[in-house]
Design an enzyme around this catalytic site. Sequence first.
Site, short mmCIF file in Angstrom:
data_model
loop_
_atom_site.label_atom_id
_atom_site.label_comp_id
_atom_site.label_asym_id
_atom_site.label_seq_id
_atom_site.Cartn_x
_atom_site.Cartn_y
_atom_site.Cartn_z
N GLU A 239 33.27 35.09 40.87
CA GLU A 239 34.00 36.01 41.74
C GLU A 239 33.22 36.35 43.01
O GLU A 239 32.04 36.68 42.97
CB GLU A 239 34.31 37.29 40.95
CG GLU A 239 35.15 38.30 41.70
CD GLU A 239 35.54 39.49 40.84
OE1 GLU A 239 36.40 40.27 41.27
OE2 GLU A 239 34.99 39.63 39.73
N LYS B 186 43.51 38.56 43.76
CA LYS B 186 43.36 39.37 42.55
C LYS B 186 44.43 40.46 42.52
O LYS B 186 44.63 41.17 43.50
CB LYS B 186 41.96 39.99 42.53
CG LYS B 186 41.57 40.71 41.26
CD LYS B 186 40.10 41.12 41.35
CE LYS B 186 39.57 41.77 40.10
NZ LYS B 186 38.12 42.08 40.20
N CYS C 28 38.86 37.80 37.17
CA CYS C 28 38.16 38.85 36.43
C CYS C 28 39.12 39.84 35.76
O CYS C 28 39.70 39.54 34.73
CB CYS C 28 37.16 39.55 37.35
SG CYS C 28 35.87 40.47 36.44
#
Length: 552
Positions: A44, A113, A149
């Site tokens: 990430e 994200k 994530c």
Amino acid sequence: MTDRLAIALAQCNPTVGDVAGNAEIVRQVRADFSGRADLVVFSELMLSGYPPEDLVLKPAFQDELEETALALARETADGGPALLLPTPWRVDGKLHNAVLLLDAGEIQAVRAKCDLPNYNVFDEKRVFQPGELPGPVSFRGVRIGVPICEDIWTEDVLECLAETGAELILVPNGSPFDRMKPDIRLNLAISRVAAFDLPLAYLNQVGGQDELVFDGGSFVINPGGELAVQLPYFESAAALTVWTRGPAGWRCEVERRDQPTEGLEAIYQAMTLGLRDYVNKNRFPGVIIGLSGGIDSALSAAVAVDALGPDRVWCVMMPSVFTSDESLEDAAECARLLGVRLDDVSIAPAVLAFEETLAPVFADRARDITEENLQSRSRAITLMALSNKFGHMVLTTGNKSEMSVGYATIYGDMAGGYSVLKDVYKTTVFELSAWRNQDRPAGALGPEGRAMPENILVKPPSAELRPDQKDEDSLPPYEALDDILESLVERELAFEEILARGHTAETVKRIEHLLYIAEYKRRQAPPGVKITQRAFGRDRRYPITNGFRDAR
């Protein structure tokens, strides 16, 4: 369309803000897998480093990230591996935590994200905008889901990916270490694989960033829960994984499976990696430590030597009139075992000078904690003077038990640049010290055998600021203190629940009160390695002015 993919998983150690340096890591890894991998995946926000905090809001920083990502995209025109590159990315004027698919000289896809964490150490909603629920990206005719994530910690994103045809899942992560986290991650991934029947690669960052340590430990789980790949913890690593499509879908061939790092070794490695990266990334020549002959400074020195090597660790013994011969001998023996330089600088003249200076103002007042703190502050002045003169960073040695209840001197033993014990309770300090005297962790630069004298591990802890002083003169036994503190800090238990653990009401009330009134000190303490699930600083944020008491 293909039935075979070679995917390189690269758990690297980026530096926040060093876009050029991070890009060079990407280039080197890509070159290492040239001719072998179809795709290289990074963790990430690899290009910016993670977490970038408010730095990522700076337009000049965003411009550099964009220019560098476009340059890396152009380089993929050479026919080498494609890249899944996580980076901050602007889309229609909004800044996202994103991942780019770079292939054939262009940015082929962008995914942002969706689920931005905003709890504990995370505050991504402060700097990023959430993305829309994503579909998979198409690569060589294969539909690959690339949630980022937190996107896999709830089911919504993976459900969307599965419904839109994802065939396998590659997850870039920036998941910081705490002692419970490795098992939590693995169990989460297994549950997601079971729910959606898709293989999942969990790729985590490695390295220290201020108070956070990222422990790596990347892995791949196949349908059915099989662990196909396990990368090492606490070190940079890259592995080529081979994926094949069969009648039941995609599977990763069983490849490298390193043994996990657990228990005390994991805590020690986190402390070591966190310190090493803090010192090296901030370009300090080394560290300087006040070596008292006690267990906290001995363990801190051992971690520093294992992280940096003995030549970069400078210890200073600073005796006062209350320092025992036993402490002097233990400090000297500890320095000898670690192979570090040890200087002796008496603080007695400085303390006497302060007392004489203040005598007219103090008049007929009795000696008390004020004179004790003059000793601690004289040591801080000494260490900071040496730091200023020679450039070494002062490493403080206070542990979480002391920091919790304010058993530390502000502008004294709390003064310094970093603390490896900030999130380590005293009982764990004893356990870690005994462990290090028996085991030398992988990659350590310190001695093979004992790192500290056995006497340091068995003698009663003392600050030695007055005659015959012992820690337990002022505090409960550490076994009881640490259980109460963990109940209050990590678990937020109610007063009655803590009493049920065998503690007296008077003791719990006193410790809760000390915990709250010491908040102003902790706000001024140096950063330190996060070890528990709730560390002071980024994690646990209590008001300084606080009239609440559960224990009434």
